[in-house]
Design an enzyme around this catalytic site. Structure first.
Site, PDB file in Angstrom:
ATOM      1  N   THR A  76       1.118  -1.190  -0.106  1.00 53.22           N
ATOM      2  CA  THR A  76      -0.070   0.031  -0.045  1.00 53.22           C
ATOM      3  C   THR A  76       0.931   1.330   0.125  1.00 53.22           C
ATOM      4  OG1 THR A  76      -1.723  -1.116   1.054  1.00 53.22           O
ATOM      5  CG2 THR A  76      -1.748   1.297   1.356  1.00 53.22           C
ATOM      6  N   SER A 118       5.590  -6.663  -1.617  1.00 52.45           N
ATOM      7  CA  SER A 118       5.117  -6.735  -0.518  1.00 52.45           C
ATOM      8  C   SER A 118       5.534  -8.052  -0.149  1.00 52.45           C
ATOM      9  CB  SER A 118       3.644  -6.629  -0.254  1.00 52.45           C
ATOM     10  OG  SER A 118       2.928  -6.843   0.912  1.00 52.45           O
ATOM     11  N   ALA A 119       6.101  -8.061   1.399  1.00 48.93           N
ATOM     12  CA  ALA A 119       6.908  -9.358   1.970  1.00 48.93           C
ATOM     13  C   ALA A 119       5.687 -10.328   2.344  1.00 48.93           C
ATOM     14  CB  ALA A 119       7.616  -9.001   3.102  1.00 48.93           C
ATOM     15  N   HIS A 120       4.567 -10.063   2.571  1.00 53.76           N
ATOM     16  CA  HIS A 120       3.778 -10.878   3.275  1.00 53.76           C
ATOM     17  C   HIS A 120       2.859 -11.774   2.101  1.00 53.76           C
ATOM     18  CE1 HIS A 120      -0.630  -8.979   3.319  1.00 53.76           C
ATOM     19  NE2 HIS A 120       0.304  -8.051   2.892  1.00 53.76           N
ATOM     20  N   THR A 155      13.111   5.474  10.827  1.00 53.73           N
ATOM     21  CA  THR A 155      13.911   4.151  11.230  1.00 53.73           C
ATOM     22  C   THR A 155      13.525   2.946  10.734  1.00 53.73           C
ATOM     23  OG1 THR A 155      14.484   5.364  13.126  1.00 53.73           O
ATOM     24  CG2 THR A 155      15.049   3.084  13.079  1.00 53.73           C
ATOM     25  N   CYS A 194     -14.959  -4.890   1.894  1.00 52.69           N
ATOM     26  CA  CYS A 194     -15.781  -4.312   2.855  1.00 52.69           C
ATOM     27  C   CYS A 194     -15.843  -2.726   2.807  1.00 52.69           C
ATOM     28  CB  CYS A 194     -15.314  -4.650   4.295  1.00 52.69           C
ATOM     29  SG  CYS A 194     -16.563  -4.263   5.229  1.00 52.69           S
TER      30      CYS A 194
HETATM   31  N1  PLP Z   1      -1.472  -4.354  -4.162  1.00 56.30           N
HETATM   32  C1  PLP Z   1      -2.034  -5.757  -4.380  1.00 56.30           C
HETATM   33  C2  PLP Z   1      -2.162  -6.267  -5.690  1.00 56.30           C
HETATM   34  C3  PLP Z   1      -2.381  -6.216  -3.286  1.00 56.30           C
HETATM   35  O1  PLP Z   1      -3.085  -7.507  -3.590  1.00 56.30           O
HETATM   36  C4  PLP Z   1      -2.122  -5.679  -2.085  1.00 56.30           C
HETATM   37  C5  PLP Z   1      -2.671  -6.598  -0.905  1.00 56.30           C
HETATM   38  O2  PLP Z   1      -3.765  -7.344  -0.811  1.00 56.30           O
HETATM   39  C6  PLP Z   1      -1.371  -4.568  -2.004  1.00 56.30           C
HETATM   40  C7  PLP Z   1      -1.286  -3.970  -2.972  1.00 56.30           C
HETATM   41  C8  PLP Z   1      -1.265  -4.130  -0.578  1.00 56.30           C
HETATM   42  O3  PLP Z   1      -0.346  -4.892   0.011  1.00 56.30           O
HETATM   43  P1  PLP Z   1       0.083  -4.576   1.500  1.00 56.30           P
HETATM   44  O4  PLP Z   1      -1.014  -5.440   2.312  1.00 56.30           O
HETATM   45  O5  PLP Z   1       1.455  -5.099   1.843  1.00 56.30           O
HETATM   46  O6  PLP Z   1      -0.304  -3.104   1.913  1.00 56.30           O
END
Ligand code: PLP
Length: 392
Positions: free
Chosen positions: A69, A196-198, A234, A322
């Site tokens: 994000t 994004s790492a997760h 940081t 949502c």
């Molecule tokens: N972009 C896409 C295509 C995603 O699927 C997501 C998360 O679902 C994001 C951005 C946002 O990533 P984060 O959850 O690391 O903020």
């Protein structure tokens, strides 16, 4: 729990957890010049190298953020902030809300014009339609590499040079792509790319933005000048170390894993289509992520299925976002030309490297029964609310 919601988030890899636990002892501020600080700094730079290797960038082009994000916000607001005169911004209708809403804000408060191009009902994005939207005053084009809801892959490697030829910068949200398909920002010729790492078995709350070398970008947080003054604050040492470890594992395993995950996904789709009438796989005609399957179950509410499946120990999600307390089918799904009711009947199954054949066997036993039950309740005229199901 059979976990098939890996596009929402993935389980932390055991090796990543170990790396992060070790990194928790790196308490020095990475900006400090003393040994404790330098130790943390070294591990952050090693992680930067790993993320860069995964995506085909140089290390100095990788900037750590708090996630996809923030990377998207930094890319869009950062690029817009560099322009002298606002112009046009172009995106697809399938973009994540963090891209869509950033562009909306630039349009309402920044004087930009936001143009949205919908993929075809098949989920395929027509490159000519996208390129036709790029006018002489277009400042930035943002097209995701892979869609989070139905897994479509978009031709960023074709679109980025064509956008450049028309004088526009090109950003890709590669959050769902990295670790699942080969990503090569240099070969793709993009200017900006978000990660994004997760989504790759790393920790939550850490991500990265690729910024092509030499591209000026406006920082959005004033402060201590970290990340070469682009993203002050940081650094999240343990999170970044975890991201680096997850990126290395993704790079090492990508080739071997993608085909087996796709084979399992295909088995799931075939099994659902054979066993259940009125089922359609969204975007099945085009190229897709190997792990993603968005399935439309005619005549059943997606949330009903999700809660019934949860009661059976199976975690999936809907194509709903949502919004203001009501579950509204997502704009990305609706832009494929589905009715409100159809879009509300889409369930997303997203697999990972840990999804097993026996888990899918169970899913293929349970889902047909659950769909039949939900359709029966619907045809009896009984109204089964999500709240009722959730209470069971
Ligand atoms: N972009 C896409 C295509 C995603 O699927 C997501 C998360 O679902 C994001 C951005 C946002 O990533 P984060 O959850 O690391 O903020």
């Amino acid at each position: 729990m059979i976990y098939l919601d890996n596009n929402a988030s993935t389980k932390l890899d055991a090796e990543v957890a170990v790396a992060m636990a070790e990194a928790a002892d790196l308490f020095g501020n990475p900006s400090s010049v003393h040994a404790e600080g330098r130790m943390a700094r070294r591990r952050i730079e090693e992680a930067r190298d790993e993320v860069a290797r995964l995506v085909g960038a140089s290390s100095e082009e990788i900037f750590f953020t708090s996630g996809g994000t923030e990377s998207n916000a930094l890319a869009l607001f950062g690029a817009a902030g560099q322009t002298q005169v606002p112009g046009r911004l172009v995106r697809t209708a399938a973009e994540h809300p963090s891209v869509a809403q950033a562009m909306d804000r630039l349009a309402t408060r920044g004087g930009f014009e936001s143009v949205v191009v919908a993929p075809r009902p098949s989920g395929v994005l027509d490159p000519d339609e996208l390129l036709a939207a790029i006018a002489a005053d277009t400042r930035l084009v943002s097209v995701m590499a892979a869609n989070n809801e139905y897994g479509a892959l978009y031709p960023v490697a074709d679109l980025a040079p064509a956008a450049h030829a028309r004088g526009a910068l090109f950003h890709t949200d590669a959050v769902q792509a990295a670790g699942r398909i080969p990503v090569d920002v240099r070969a793709w010729q993009v200017d900006l790319a978000s990660f994004s790492a997760h989504k790759m078995h790393g920790p939550k709350g850490v991500g990265a933005l690729y910024v092509r070398r030499g591209l000026p970008l406006q920082a959005h947080t004033p402060g201590g000048g970290q990340e070469k003054k682009l993203r002050a604050g940081t650094e999240n040492t343990a999170g970044i170390v975890g991201f680096g470890c997850a990126a290395r594992l993704a790079r090492e395993r990508l080739n071997g894993e993608a085909a087996s995950i796709a084979a399992r996904r295909d088995r799931l789709e075939r099994g659902l289509c054979e066993r259940i009438p009125g089922v359609r796989v969204i975007g099945a005609g085009g190229s897709r992520l190997p792990n993603t399957s968005a399935v439309l179950f005619e005549g059943v509410r997606g949330e009903t299925l999700i809660i019934r499946l949860d009661l059976e120990g199976i975690a999936v999600s809907t194509g709903s976002a949502c919004s203001s307390g009501t579950l509204l089918p997502s704009p990305a799904i609706r832009s494929l030309g589905l009715s409100l009711e159809q879009a509300g009947s889409v369930v997303r199954f997203s697999l990972s490297r840990s999804t097993t054949d026996s888990e899918l066997t169970r899913v293929l036993e349970v889902v047909p029964r659950i769909v039949a039950q939900a359709r029966q309740v619907g045809s009896d005229g009984a109204i089964e609310t999500v709240e009722e199901l959730a209470r069971r």
